[in-house]
Design an enzyme around this catalytic site. Structure first.
Site, PDB file in Angstrom:
ATOM      1  N   CYS A  34       0.824  -1.216   0.000  1.00 36.50           N
ATOM      2  CA  CYS A  34       0.000   0.000   0.000  1.00 36.50           C
ATOM      3  C   CYS A  34       0.848   1.252   0.000  1.00 36.50           C
ATOM      4  CB  CYS A  34      -0.946   0.029   1.197  1.00 36.50           C
ATOM      5  SG  CYS A  34      -0.115   0.199   2.778  1.00 36.50           S
ATOM      6  N   ASP A  36       2.219   2.633   2.538  1.00 37.43           N
ATOM      7  CA  ASP A  36       2.189   3.348   3.805  1.00 37.43           C
ATOM      8  C   ASP A  36       3.543   3.224   4.498  1.00 37.43           C
ATOM      9  OD1 ASP A  36      -0.364   3.963   3.264  1.00 37.43           O
ATOM     10  OD2 ASP A  36      -1.273   2.668   4.759  1.00 37.43           O
ATOM     11  N   CYS A  59      -2.831   5.186   6.409  1.00 39.70           N
ATOM     12  CA  CYS A  59      -4.271   5.197   6.649  1.00 39.70           C
ATOM     13  C   CYS A  59      -4.575   5.581   8.100  1.00 39.70           C
ATOM     14  CB  CYS A  59      -4.852   3.828   6.344  1.00 39.70           C
ATOM     15  SG  CYS A  59      -4.369   2.594   7.557  1.00 39.70           S
ATOM     16  N   CYS A 103      -2.589  -3.129   9.615  1.00 37.71           N
ATOM     17  CA  CYS A 103      -2.043  -1.773   9.759  1.00 37.71           C
ATOM     18  C   CYS A 103      -1.319  -1.634  11.099  1.00 37.71           C
ATOM     19  CB  CYS A 103      -3.147  -0.735   9.667  1.00 37.71           C
ATOM     20  SG  CYS A 103      -4.205  -0.913   8.225  1.00 37.71           S
TER      21      CYS A 103
END
Ligand code: FES
Length: 141
Positions: A34, A36, A59, A103
């Site tokens: 992603c 991140d 996120c 996450c």
């Protein structure tokens, strides 16, 4: 609601955001899928994490878990900090939706990467072992 009140509270009012220019340990981890990225800065004095700050480009769940993780490790001995798990961070936030669990791994990994950096700089062996970061299933959020 998708997120717990605690997650929303940390997301809207994250603690310990920023950098520590003279940090004793800095760790940066990223999720290749992603994109991140989380960067963690630790100030360590006499084996105690006296200060920590983070920057997360990611996120809401990644930001909330980073924020919670910094609160959990501040003031703790590095032996305790080393044992931080993403599960403990999730529990402190009253849970995360299943598709956002991964996450929270970023927060654990960033803390351990920063500790590892501290260990390496100070010639302490062994440095913490970083596990695999799970695949990011929800990059768009
Ligand atoms: Fe990638 Fe949360 S860390 S979507």
């Amino acid at each position: 609601m998708l997120y717990s009140e605690k997650v929303m509270e940390h997301f809207t009012n994250p603690r310990n955001v920023g950098e520590i220019p003279d940090a004793d340990g800095v760790g940066e981890v990223g999720n290749a899928k992603c994109g991140d990225i989380m960067k963690m800065y630790l100030k360590i004095d006499n084996g105690i994490v006296t200060d920590c700050k983070f920057k997360t480009f990611g996120c809401g769940a990644a930001i909330a878990t980073s924020s919670a993780a910094t609160e959990m490790i501040k003031g703790q001995p590095i032996e305790t900090v080393m044992k931080l798990t993403n599960k403990a961070v999730i529990d402190s936030l009253d849970g995360l939706p299943a598709q956002k669990l991964h996450c929270s791994v970023l927060a654990e990994q960033a803390v351990k990467a920063a500790l590892s950096d501290y260990y390496t700089k100070n010639g302490i062996d062994p440095a913490p072992i970083l596990g695999e970061i799970g695949e990011c299933a929800h990059c768009a959020q």
